[in-house]
Design a protein around this motif. Sequence first.
Motif, PDB file in Angstrom:
ATOM      1  N   GLU A 505       5.741 -21.297  71.240  1.00 12.49           N
ATOM      2  CA  GLU A 505       5.704 -21.077  72.683  1.00 12.49           C
ATOM      3  C   GLU A 505       6.885 -20.202  73.105  1.00 12.49           C
ATOM      4  O   GLU A 505       8.016 -20.448  72.695  1.00 12.49           O
ATOM      5  CB  GLU A 505       5.747 -22.416  73.426  1.00 12.49           C
ATOM      6  CG  GLU A 505       4.566 -23.325  73.135  1.00 12.49           C
ATOM      7  CD  GLU A 505       3.281 -22.828  73.750  1.00 12.49           C
ATOM      8  OE1 GLU A 505       3.347 -21.932  74.630  1.00 12.49           O
ATOM      9  OE2 GLU A 505       2.204 -23.321  73.362  1.00 12.49           O
ATOM     10  N   TYR A 506       6.618 -19.233  73.950  1.00 16.23           N
ATOM     11  CA  TYR A 506       7.658 -18.296  74.359  1.00 16.23           C
ATOM     12  C   TYR A 506       8.706 -18.944  75.253  1.00 16.23           C
ATOM     13  O   TYR A 506       9.880 -18.599  75.205  1.00 16.23           O
ATOM     14  CB  TYR A 506       7.020 -17.110  75.089  1.00 16.23           C
ATOM     15  CG  TYR A 506       8.027 -16.110  75.607  1.00 16.23           C
ATOM     16  CD1 TYR A 506       8.678 -15.223  74.739  1.00 16.23           C
ATOM     17  CD2 TYR A 506       8.357 -16.069  76.970  1.00 16.23           C
ATOM     18  CE1 TYR A 506       9.619 -14.312  75.218  1.00 16.23           C
ATOM     19  CE2 TYR A 506       9.287 -15.168  77.449  1.00 16.23           C
ATOM     20  CZ  TYR A 506       9.915 -14.297  76.566  1.00 16.23           C
ATOM     21  OH  TYR A 506      10.849 -13.404  77.030  1.00 16.23           O
ATOM     22  N   ASP A 507       8.269 -19.929  76.080  1.00 13.99           N
ATOM     23  CA  ASP A 507       9.175 -20.475  77.091  1.00 13.99           C
ATOM     24  C   ASP A 507       9.456 -21.962  76.920  1.00 13.99           C
ATOM     25  O   ASP A 507       9.836 -22.647  77.874  1.00 13.99           O
ATOM     26  CB  ASP A 507       8.606 -20.223  78.487  1.00 13.99           C
ATOM     27  CG  ASP A 507       7.222 -20.826  78.648  1.00 13.99           C
ATOM     28  OD1 ASP A 507       6.647 -21.277  77.633  1.00 13.99           O
ATOM     29  OD2 ASP A 507       6.710 -20.847  79.792  1.00 13.99           O
ATOM     30  N   GLN A 508       9.274 -22.486  75.723  1.00 15.94           N
ATOM     31  CA  GLN A 508       9.597 -23.891  75.456  1.00 15.94           C
ATOM     32  C   GLN A 508      10.535 -23.962  74.258  1.00 15.94           C
ATOM     33  O   GLN A 508      10.231 -23.395  73.205  1.00 15.94           O
ATOM     34  CB  GLN A 508       8.330 -24.708  75.191  1.00 15.94           C
ATOM     35  CG  GLN A 508       7.426 -24.845  76.413  1.00 15.94           C
ATOM     36  CD  GLN A 508       6.238 -25.741  76.146  1.00 15.94           C
ATOM     37  OE1 GLN A 508       6.223 -26.497  75.175  1.00 15.94           O
ATOM     38  NE2 GLN A 508       5.231 -25.661  77.000  1.00 15.94           N
ATOM     39  N   TYR A 509      11.643 -24.690  74.422  1.00 18.36           N
ATOM     40  CA  TYR A 509      12.702 -24.665  73.413  1.00 18.36           C
ATOM     41  C   TYR A 509      13.192 -26.078  73.078  1.00 18.36           C
ATOM     42  O   TYR A 509      13.001 -27.027  73.838  1.00 18.36           O
ATOM     43  CB  TYR A 509      13.901 -23.857  73.917  1.00 18.36           C
ATOM     44  CG  TYR A 509      13.577 -22.445  74.331  1.00 18.36           C
ATOM     45  CD1 TYR A 509      13.669 -21.395  73.418  1.00 18.36           C
ATOM     46  CD2 TYR A 509      13.181 -22.161  75.643  1.00 18.36           C
ATOM     47  CE1 TYR A 509      13.372 -20.095  73.804  1.00 18.36           C
ATOM     48  CE2 TYR A 509      12.884 -20.868  76.029  1.00 18.36           C
ATOM     49  CZ  TYR A 509      12.980 -19.843  75.107  1.00 18.36           C
ATOM     50  OH  TYR A 509      12.682 -18.559  75.484  1.00 18.36           O
ATOM     51  N   ASP A 532      12.965 -29.454  75.217  1.00 20.11           N
ATOM     52  CA  ASP A 532      12.300 -28.780  76.331  1.00 20.11           C
ATOM     53  C   ASP A 532      13.096 -28.793  77.631  1.00 20.11           C
ATOM     54  O   ASP A 532      12.613 -29.271  78.667  1.00 20.11           O
ATOM     55  CB  ASP A 532      10.914 -29.402  76.557  1.00 20.11           C
ATOM     56  CG  ASP A 532      10.019 -28.550  77.451  1.00 20.11           C
ATOM     57  OD1 ASP A 532      10.309 -27.338  77.578  1.00 20.11           O
ATOM     58  OD2 ASP A 532       9.059 -29.101  78.012  1.00 20.11           O
ATOM     59  N   PRO A 533      14.328 -28.263  77.626  1.00 19.29           N
ATOM     60  CA  PRO A 533      15.053 -28.114  78.891  1.00 19.29           C
ATOM     61  C   PRO A 533      14.338 -27.083  79.771  1.00 19.29           C
ATOM     62  O   PRO A 533      13.931 -26.019  79.292  1.00 19.29           O
ATOM     63  CB  PRO A 533      16.435 -27.626  78.456  1.00 19.29           C
ATOM     64  CG  PRO A 533      16.211 -26.993  77.114  1.00 19.29           C
ATOM     65  CD  PRO A 533      15.087 -27.742  76.479  1.00 19.29           C
ATOM     66  N   LYS A 534      14.201 -27.383  81.045  1.00 19.42           N
ATOM     67  CA  LYS A 534      13.392 -26.519  81.919  1.00 19.42           C
ATOM     68  C   LYS A 534      14.223 -25.767  82.950  1.00 19.42           C
ATOM     69  O   LYS A 534      13.660 -25.092  83.823  1.00 19.42           O
ATOM     70  CB  LYS A 534      12.326 -27.362  82.633  1.00 19.42           C
ATOM     71  CG  LYS A 534      11.353 -28.036  81.671  1.00 19.42           C
ATOM     72  CD  LYS A 534      10.354 -28.893  82.427  1.00 19.42           C
ATOM     73  CE  LYS A 534       9.406 -29.598  81.470  1.00 19.42           C
ATOM     74  NZ  LYS A 534      10.118 -30.585  80.619  1.00 19.42           N
ATOM     75  N   GLY A 535      15.519 -25.880  82.868  1.00 20.69           N
ATOM     76  CA  GLY A 535      16.368 -25.147  83.789  1.00 20.69           C
ATOM     77  C   GLY A 535      16.615 -23.725  83.306  1.00 20.69           C
ATOM     78  O   GLY A 535      16.007 -23.240  82.354  1.00 20.69           O
ATOM     79  N   ARG A 536      17.569 -23.054  83.950  1.00 20.74           N
ATOM     80  CA  ARG A 536      17.913 -21.688  83.551  1.00 20.74           C
ATOM     81  C   ARG A 536      18.615 -21.664  82.211  1.00 20.74           C
ATOM     82  O   ARG A 536      18.578 -20.663  81.501  1.00 20.74           O
ATOM     83  CB  ARG A 536      18.782 -21.048  84.635  1.00 20.74           C
ATOM     84  CG  ARG A 536      18.044 -20.754  85.940  1.00 20.74           C
ATOM     85  CD  ARG A 536      18.951 -20.076  86.948  1.00 20.74           C
ATOM     86  NE  ARG A 536      20.078 -20.943  87.313  1.00 20.74           N
ATOM     87  CZ  ARG A 536      21.071 -20.564  88.113  1.00 20.74           C
ATOM     88  NH1 ARG A 536      21.086 -19.330  88.607  1.00 20.74           N
ATOM     89  NH2 ARG A 536      22.042 -21.407  88.411  1.00 20.74           N
TER      90      ARG A 536
END
Length: 587
Positions: A505-509, A532-536
């Motif tokens: 996934e490009y935007d999940q870490y 999966d931190p969702k902040g900046r």
Amino acid sequence: MSIENSVHSPGKWRFRFVYGMALVLFLVAGGRLFYLTVVDKAFLKNQGEIRAVRTESIPATRGMILDRRGEPLAVSTTTWTIVANPKALWKMKSDPALNLGPEQEIKRLAEVMGVGRAWLQEKFESNKNRSFMYLKRQISPNEADAIMAERIVGVIKTKEYKRFYPAGEVASHVVGFTNIDDKGQEGIELAYDQALEGEPGRRSYLKDLSGNIIHSVGVAETERPGENIELSIDLRLQYLAYRELKAAVNEHRATSASAVILDVKTGEILAMVNQPSYNPNDRSKLEYEELRNRAVIDLFEPGSTMKPFTISAALMSGQYTTETTINTSPGYLRFGRFTIRDAANYGDMNFERLLIKSSNVGASKIALSLPQDAIWNMDYELGIGSPVGIGFPGEASGVLPSHPKWHPSEIATLSYGYGLSVSTLQLAQAYMTLANDGYRVPVTIFKQDAPADGKQVISREVAKDVVKMMESVVQKGSGKAAKIPGYRVAGKTGTVHKVGSKGYEYDQYIALFAGVAPASNPRLAMVVMVNDPKGREYYGGEVAAPVFSRVMEGALTTLNIYPDLPEGLREVRLEPKKTPLQVVQGG
């Protein structure tokens, strides 16, 4: 023959007959009495006791669970349980004039218990042929006394034990909990249930036909309390790690997280925390996901945190030295349609700079120059792909793939932490081994008087060299936020793309930091994983490294581990800097 003899002869005969019959009956009755009181005495006594004497279990106190300093993590408190004999209640005679009868008794019982009369009536009616039924379990002595004061027919109280967890949600995933019957359901409570529960005793009572106790006959067998279990966990560190991890999850709006602190020399787990968590003292709104001890169950690709072990394998091979340079130009490496990239073209770099820049290309080129199973062997010796073995239910073994013939891309990805999976505890075990001069000791959840025998899996010289290189990652690289005033810290960041249904996934870490301190003579190893931190901010250096710094600083001072940074070089805490975007697999 005289008239007198002829008259009395029939009477005499009848007298003798009656006398003989009486004697026979007496002998039969006497023989039967002798048989019953002497020959068949044991059988009759047993039958009498079956009908009048009841043997009940005496619950044993469950053993305590303690931290390494003797602080209680799980204790048993005495409670009372109200039980009823529905059969005895329904047999009682009704007398409307005196307001006596089963319905009147149930009404009084419902009022004192604070429950609905209709519900209680139905409960008694559906169990009217039974002599035992729970009414209310594990209540306070005051509540039990109030119920018993009503003297309801067939209602008695019995002693039970209820588990209480002083640390609450802070240690819930380690300790676990028991059910209402005091049987372990999770964590240590489940894994070591047999040792903790002890052996119940037996007590005999003489009861009437209604089941009411007349008096106690005696204790047939004394109960044996369960064993106390002393864990390696230090509750002070557990609180500290839990607080900081929870704050990080809230700040970065992460899905979950875990952190583990290990004693480098003994392999003891000093802290193991997870988010989300739960309160074992109140499970009324418990959700399944909260039960997961993610530090030992959840698996993830460790990413760049594996690069120190790739370098270890290279130095162990004899093909490289710490000053060997690797040409990473032009900043990428192609395998057909698959491309490995660095954040930039770093050109020639030695091993220290490779870790500082977290070069995937450099790690891949090193791995491809070694025998094809060199990286696999190193990871295997560190415990990757095998359960750590602390005895926890559901402990994951991780994944370390093995191929008869390795494709170059498989070797390359393994070198920078992709294509394999680990738990937080497994990764902490690997860093503990590196910090312990390459000597791997068994990880344990129990307090140790002395370290168990281990195995040298990395040479002392190589381990020391790699730890020194990891210091530079904290001093000059992406791990700056892991600095601790007064202490030398060595570690490695990792920022891993999560796998989705269609690949990465490009935007999940997953944000990672693994490190050891004090670096001059490591005592503690710690891994922080934030999912999966969702902040900046989502890089390991931004999200996980600050948690490491705050927790490790508190742990070092709490354990009175002396600072190893020279007085003149000590500095105040720095705020973590923003690190440049590293493409796909960067640290």
